[in-house]
Design a protein around this motif. Structure first.
Motif, PDB file in Angstrom:
ATOM      1  N   GLY A 122       6.385  67.970   4.019  1.00  0.00           N
ATOM      2  CA  GLY A 122       5.377  67.240   3.417  1.00  0.00           C
ATOM      3  C   GLY A 122       3.963  68.092   3.561  1.00  0.00           C
ATOM      4  N   TYR A 123       3.199  67.647   2.669  1.00  0.00           N
ATOM      5  CA  TYR A 123       1.801  68.107   2.507  1.00  0.00           C
ATOM      6  C   TYR A 123       0.684  67.014   3.009  1.00  0.00           C
ATOM      7  CZ  TYR A 123       4.050  72.215   1.087  1.00  0.00           C
ATOM      8  OH  TYR A 123       4.892  73.435   0.743  1.00  0.00           O
ATOM      9  N   TYR A 124       0.266  66.789   3.993  1.00  0.00           N
ATOM     10  CA  TYR A 124      -0.347  65.770   4.319  1.00  0.00           C
ATOM     11  C   TYR A 124      -1.866  65.908   4.651  1.00  0.00           C
ATOM     12  CZ  TYR A 124       4.111  63.723   5.349  1.00  0.00           C
ATOM     13  OH  TYR A 124       5.345  63.440   5.286  1.00  0.00           O
ATOM     14  N   VAL A 125      -2.748  64.747   4.377  1.00  0.00           N
ATOM     15  CA  VAL A 125      -4.187  64.756   4.664  1.00  0.00           C
ATOM     16  C   VAL A 125      -4.726  63.618   5.245  1.00  0.00           C
ATOM     17  CG1 VAL A 125      -4.482  65.957   2.361  1.00  0.00           C
ATOM     18  CG2 VAL A 125      -4.775  63.646   2.300  1.00  0.00           C
ATOM     19  N   LEU A 126      -5.953  63.522   5.798  1.00  0.00           N
ATOM     20  CA  LEU A 126      -6.358  62.447   6.587  1.00  0.00           C
ATOM     21  C   LEU A 126      -6.391  61.353   5.464  1.00  0.00           C
ATOM     22  CD1 LEU A 126      -9.062  64.127   8.582  1.00  0.00           C
ATOM     23  CD2 LEU A 126      -6.898  63.371   9.434  1.00  0.00           C
ATOM     24  N   PRO A 178       0.867  77.244  14.499  1.00  0.00           N
ATOM     25  CA  PRO A 178       2.189  76.851  15.061  1.00  0.00           C
ATOM     26  C   PRO A 178       2.403  75.276  14.710  1.00  0.00           C
ATOM     27  CG  PRO A 178       0.795  77.960  16.644  1.00  0.00           C
ATOM     28  CD  PRO A 178      -0.134  77.773  15.286  1.00  0.00           C
ATOM     29  N   PRO A 179       3.558  74.979  14.196  1.00  0.00           N
ATOM     30  CA  PRO A 179       3.803  73.449  14.018  1.00  0.00           C
ATOM     31  C   PRO A 179       3.356  72.635  14.792  1.00  0.00           C
ATOM     32  CG  PRO A 179       5.702  74.896  13.424  1.00  0.00           C
ATOM     33  CD  PRO A 179       4.727  75.944  14.084  1.00  0.00           C
ATOM     34  N   VAL A 180       3.282  72.868  16.103  1.00  0.00           N
ATOM     35  CA  VAL A 180       2.969  71.897  16.982  1.00  0.00           C
ATOM     36  C   VAL A 180       1.450  71.794  17.099  1.00  0.00           C
ATOM     37  CG1 VAL A 180       4.934  72.342  18.573  1.00  0.00           C
ATOM     38  CG2 VAL A 180       2.987  73.598  18.832  1.00  0.00           C
ATOM     39  N   ASN A 181       0.701  72.330  16.441  1.00  0.00           N
ATOM     40  CA  ASN A 181      -1.009  72.389  16.401  1.00  0.00           C
ATOM     41  C   ASN A 181      -1.179  71.800  14.989  1.00  0.00           C
ATOM     42  OD1 ASN A 181      -0.721  75.475  18.091  1.00  0.00           O
ATOM     43  ND2 ASN A 181      -1.189  73.739  19.180  1.00  0.00           N
ATOM     44  N   ARG A 187      -6.522  66.551  12.261  1.00  0.00           N
ATOM     45  CA  ARG A 187      -7.287  65.676  12.602  1.00  0.00           C
ATOM     46  C   ARG A 187      -8.440  65.973  13.263  1.00  0.00           C
ATOM     47  NH1 ARG A 187      -3.859  60.982  12.755  1.00  0.00           N
ATOM     48  NH2 ARG A 187      -1.853  61.152  12.957  1.00  0.00           N
ATOM     49  N   GLN A 188      -8.834  67.352  13.487  1.00  0.00           N
ATOM     50  CA  GLN A 188      -9.993  67.794  13.742  1.00  0.00           C
ATOM     51  C   GLN A 188     -10.840  68.352  12.681  1.00  0.00           C
ATOM     52  OE1 GLN A 188      -9.185  70.348  17.062  1.00  0.00           O
ATOM     53  NE2 GLN A 188      -8.821  68.775  18.599  1.00  0.00           N
ATOM     54  N   VAL A 193      -5.413  70.254   4.712  1.00  0.00           N
ATOM     55  CA  VAL A 193      -4.179  69.814   4.496  1.00  0.00           C
ATOM     56  C   VAL A 193      -3.145  70.467   5.620  1.00  0.00           C
ATOM     57  CG1 VAL A 193      -2.124  69.725   2.855  1.00  0.00           C
ATOM     58  CG2 VAL A 193      -4.484  69.802   1.854  1.00  0.00           C
ATOM     59  N   ALA A 194      -2.126  69.831   5.867  1.00  0.00           N
ATOM     60  CA  ALA A 194      -1.167  70.254   6.966  1.00  0.00           C
ATOM     61  C   ALA A 194       0.098  70.049   6.349  1.00  0.00           C
ATOM     62  CB  ALA A 194      -1.453  69.402   8.438  1.00  0.00           C
TER      63      ALA A 194
END
Length: 341
Positions: A122-126, A178-181, A187-188, A193-194
């Motif tokens: 998915g494509y996520y935003v705050l 990297p996916p883990v970042n 959030r920062q 979009v992540a």
């Protein structure tokens, strides 16, 4: 009985024994005599790949895996396979199409990830972000695990369907992370979009404060998205080893599909603990499914055809368009045509 006759009988007996042993080695997921039984591969931090699960379940027979490091993106993984640094690698099918179209001597043999109602990208935003539609992404930064692969292909498909012109699509900035970042960068506010998938996505959602813009499952429905590849010369030299690998991965897919989720998660935790790579095992608690559409990882022609068409439309395929049958094979998969492993 004369000594020469006894010697002849002993030779025949040895030959029969060798034939029987060779036959046994070729059954039940084992590699045939004379073929390699070691497969070098790249893993993923804090996660368990299907081949690793298959090996732990005993589904690979006498084929053993040798971990040579971790990788963050599929294109890097299959490039390592194409150049002989690893024996197999996995990537988004569109990335495999591009590499194959560049005459890389590789063949896809079994699906290993995909999207369904439980497992998707998915494509996520705050929560406070104004981004809700494709046009809202113009001039924004989208963080994804690697460029030129699944996340970029799905995003550009969504943008095009949303009416953006090629020039407008180019104004959406893609950032490799990297996916883990990815969650932390979102959030920062380093990205707008992540792209989050699987257990990483579920962990991020559990932390609150983010919302979905679109998912590949909403856009395309259930589909297998990526496959494992081998070099063609490796397949030619070691067909029984490849068959053992494909059979084992297929059985692991079906084992994970039919077991209670808690059983699969517990097994993955054990695998991470046993391999001793100093990893955080918390991600596997969010595992839900592999997302693979075909039974036992059988590859469907449309799973390559879709991306061949898309890449051709994008102008990314030079020369003659490849056919799906030139890129993948199901001949090593016992689950094809409804079979069992």
């Amino acid at each position: 009985m004369s000594p020469p006759r006894r010697a002849l009988l002993r030779t025949l007996a040895a030959a029969v024994a060798l034939t029987l042993l060779t036959g046994v080695a070729g059954c039940g997921g084992d590699a045939a005599a004379g073929q390699t039984t070691e497969l070098r591969y790249q893993g993923s931090v804090g996660q368990v790949t299907l081949p690793e699960l298959a090996a732990d379940l005993g589904y690979l027979g006498d084929v053993r895996l040798t971990w040579i490091g971790n990788v963050t993106g599929g294109p890097q993984d299959i490039q390592a396979t194409a150049t002989g640094q690893s024996d197999f690698g996995g990537a988004f099918n569109g990335a495999i199409v591009k590499l194959a179209a560049a005459n890389a001597p590789i063949t896809a043999v079994v699906s290993y990830y995909g999207s369904d109602a439980q497992t998707f990208q998915g494509y996520y935003v705050l929560d406070g972000s104004p981004i809700r539609s494709p046009r809202d992404l113009i001039g924004k930064k989208v963080g994804m695990n690697t460029l030129g692969a699944h996340a970029e292909a799905v995003l550009k498909t969504w943008l095009a369907r949303g009416g953006l012109t090629p020039a407008e699509i180019k104004q959406v900035e893609l950032v490799a992370l990297p996916p883990v970042n990815a969650e932390q960068s979102l959030r920062q506010k380093q990205i707008d979009v992540a792209v989050l998938g699987g257990v990483i996505r579920d962990k991020a959602i559990a932390g609150g404060g983010i919302r979905t813009v679109v998912t590949d499952y909403e856009l395309l429905g259930a589909f297998s998205a990526g496959t494992y590849v081998f070099r063609d010369d490796f397949i030619k030299r070691n067909p029984e080893t490849v068959k053992a690998f494909v059979t084992g991965v297929g059985r692991a897919i079906e084992w994970a599909r039919t077991q209670p989720r808690e059983t699969v998660v517990a097994r993955m935790r054990d695998i991470i603990a046993k391999r001793g790579r100093n990893e955080d095992p918390s991600l596997v608690a969010y595992w839900k499914s592999s997302g693979v559409a075909g039974r036992g990882g059988v590859i469907g022609e449309q799973e390559f055809g879709t991306w061949i068409d898309w890449l051709a439309a994008e102008g990314e395929l030079k020369g003659q368009r490849p056919k799906p049958s030139d890129i993948f094979t199901n001949r090593f998969n016992p689950f094809v045509d409804g079979g069992d492993a």
